[in-house]
Every structure is written in C-alpha cells, then in structure tokens.
Scaffold this active site. Structure first.
Site, short mmCIF file in Angstrom:
data_model
loop_
_atom_site.label_atom_id
_atom_site.label_comp_id
_atom_site.label_asym_id
_atom_site.label_seq_id
_atom_site.Cartn_x
_atom_site.Cartn_y
_atom_site.Cartn_z
N CYS A 122 40.72 63.45 68.14
CA CYS A 122 41.91 64.03 68.77
C CYS A 122 41.61 64.64 70.14
CB CYS A 122 42.56 65.06 67.86
SG CYS A 122 41.55 66.49 67.47
N LYS A 203 42.40 69.90 54.56
CA LYS A 203 42.88 70.36 55.87
C LYS A 203 44.39 70.24 55.91
CE LYS A 203 42.27 69.55 60.85
NZ LYS A 203 41.60 68.69 61.85
N ARG A 213 44.65 74.07 69.96
CA ARG A 213 45.07 72.93 70.76
C ARG A 213 45.07 73.28 72.24
NH1 ARG A 213 49.52 71.10 66.20
NH2 ARG A 213 47.93 70.36 64.73
N LYS A 256 40.69 74.41 55.25
CA LYS A 256 41.16 74.82 56.58
C LYS A 256 42.68 74.78 56.59
CE LYS A 256 40.88 73.60 61.49
NZ LYS A 256 40.42 72.60 62.48
N TYR A 321 35.82 82.45 64.75
CA TYR A 321 35.66 82.87 66.14
C TYR A 321 35.25 84.33 66.23
CZ TYR A 321 38.14 78.48 66.65
OH TYR A 321 38.49 77.16 66.56
#
Length: 331
Positions: A122, A203, A213, A256, A321
């Site tokens: 992607c 997912k 994104r 996820k 993160y």
C-alpha cells in the site's frame, strides 16, 4: 472465610507490597518501535497528526536508531515512503528500495537490533491498496477490485528482497488469503527458511489507522479496504484467520488495532501457543497525545496502564509509537 478475616486491602498497603504481588509486569524487551523511512536527504519531518513521530531520510536515520538502542528497545518495525509509485508497487520489492536500504544501514550500525520489515504494497502503489487492482469506471467514478491471487507473487518477492537486505523478521500486513503460505514458500525457496513471519493475522478495517496514512502516504485513492481487512464486529472470524496463518507457517500472530480489540488478543492467547503481538496503532497514539497536550489526562499514567493492559490480555510483543517514552518511564 470472608470479611473481616479476609481483607483484600492488606496486599495494597504500600508500593513495595503492591510491587511484590503484581501479576503483570511490562518490560522494555516487550516493545517494538515503528520507524518511517523516506527518500531524499535531510528529512526529519514531524507527522502533523502524530506528535513526536517523524519521517526520516537515510542520512538522518542514525540518530533515531541510536536513541532507540540506547533505551534498550530490542526491535524496530520499518515502513517505507518511496520516491516513485506505480500500479504494482515495484519500489516495494526493489533490492535498492527504501526499506531495503534502511535495513542494510541499521544492520551495519547495530547487528543485534532486530529489524522487522512491514511487507505490504500500500505504501508503494499509486492506488494505495495492498495488492494488485483491477480498476473500472462506473457512473463516472473509479472503482476497483483487489486481486488476491495475483498479488501473492508480488508480496513474496517483497519479502524475499527484504530478507536479502538483512531483515530479521518479515511482517506481512496485506490480509490477502494465502499470503503467509506464499511468503513462506518464497522465503524457503530463496534460502531464508530461518527467517520468521510475524503475520498481521487479525487486522481489522479500523478507523484508528487515519494518522498512519498521513505518515506513510498510503491512503486508498478509491474505495476502502473492507473487502480484505476484517469487519470490526467479528470475533469468530479472527479465529479462522489466525488458524489459517498457523497452518500456513506463521511464527507469530498479530492483532491490529490493540486497544479496542483486547478481547481478540485474549482469544488468540487462549487458542494458540505462538507468540501474540498487539499493535497499538496510530489513532490510539494520537488520541492520547492530543488529550495530554490539552492537559486533560496524565500521558505517562495512561500510556503505562494501556500497554500493561495489552500484556495482561496476552500479548507477548507490543508494537507502539510510545516505545521510546515507555522505555524512559520504566527506567
């Protein structure tokens, strides 16, 4: 026996006792730090929707990796933003692609740091979908079908090129049917039978991916990903997806997102004996960052509670993160 002989508060009297009887303990070794690597030079660009997360070009990458290693974080997950994109994601399996180049550099700097390569198309396709697409126009709008079987060869080529560059773990995130089998066969044929697959087994087609994104420049140019990512309402389907990946040769199973799907993490933990991975995704990160910046919550307390909940639910590995922040707080 019951109250007053039994008093549960006895074991909560002070920090020392609470620590002694704590059932779930988060360790820095549980964490994986994602990194976004971009083409160009001098790039260290903060992602507007993900405060504290940056895109790095290869010449600015080392400072980030130095910090990760200094904090004791054992692994990174690499995402690439290429210079060019096309309909089949050629840059994804280019031996000199951005993820491959970053992998070689990191393994040169720190041979013991585990490099996990996200294996998807992607970020590299001009249409933003995770495989080859057949497009057509209808009612003046562009539509497309993501081609499952035709995409498998490209995904296997991408995985092999990443392994050749030195990736320690291949992490396919595309959710095509049969992707683990295709990648396992490709790796084995190329002599990488000892490279494990961390499968994005479960997912969901989640609204929590929005900031990612922005970070990876990977938003679909038409339609959505609901024909290949899972319906958030489904949990029995998660078992079917995970079982297929186990039978096809996956070495680790991922759920996820994590925060809204802890019941699924626990389900996989109870059903399978492979390591379970939870991905604390971009939207979960950004919500906490935004609330903390407003002073509405204690960021440290919320993050540590959240990550502990993922481990309590059964995750052996947590991609987040917040890895660097959590590592500092645990010190």
């Amino acid at each position: 026996m019951a109250f007053p002989i039994v008093r549960h508060r006895r074991l909560r009297q002070n920090a020392g006792i609470r620590s002694m009887v704590r059932e779930t303990v988060l360790h820095v070794e549980d964490l994986v730090q994602p990194i976004f690597v971009s083409y160009g030079s001098g790039v260290r660009t903060e992602i507007s929707s993900m405060p504290g997360v940056f895109q790095f070009s290869l010449d600015t990458l080392k400072a980030e990796v130095d910090e990760i290693v200094s904090l004791g974080i054992p692994a990174v997950l690499l995402f690439g933003i290429p210079e060019t994109k096309d309909s089949v994601g050629t840059s994804g399996f280019d031996e000199n692609g951005i993820v491959q180049e970053a992998t070689r550099l990191i393994k040169q700097w720190y041979p013991d740091l585990i490099v996990i390569a996200d294996t998807c198309l992607c970020e590299f396709t001009d249409h933003g979908h995770c495989g080859m697409v057949h497009t057509f126009e209808r009612d003046g709008h562009v539509h497309g079908d993501v081609l499952n079987d035709e995409s498998l060869e490209l995904l296997a080529r991408t995985a092999v090129s990443q392994a050749k560059a030195g990736a320690d773990i291949i992490a396919p995130s595309n959710m095509m049917d049969g992707f683990v089998q295709a990648i396992r066969a490709g790796l084995d044929e190329a002599g990488f039978e000892n490279v494990p697959i961390m499968s994005y087994s479960v997912k969901y087609a989640s609204a929590f991916y929005g900031p990612f994104r922005d970070a990876a420049d990977s938003a679909p140019q038409f339609g959505d990903r609901k024909t290949y990512q899972m319906d958030p309402a489904n949990v029995r389907e998660a078992l079917r997806e995970a079982e297929s990946d186990v039978l096809e040769g996956a070495d680790m199973l991922m759920v996820k997102p994590a925060m809204a799907y802890l019941d699924v993490v626990r389900l996989l933990r109870d059903q399978f004996d492979l390591p379970i991975v939870a991905y604390n995704v971009s939207g979960e990160y950004s919500m906490i960052k935004a609330a903390a910046q407003q002073g509405w919550i204690s960021e440290q307390a919320i993050v540590m509670e959240l990550l502990t909940s993922m481990k309590r639910a059964g995750a052996d590995i947590i991609i987040t993160y917040f890895s660097k922040d959590a590592a500092r707080w645990m010190r």
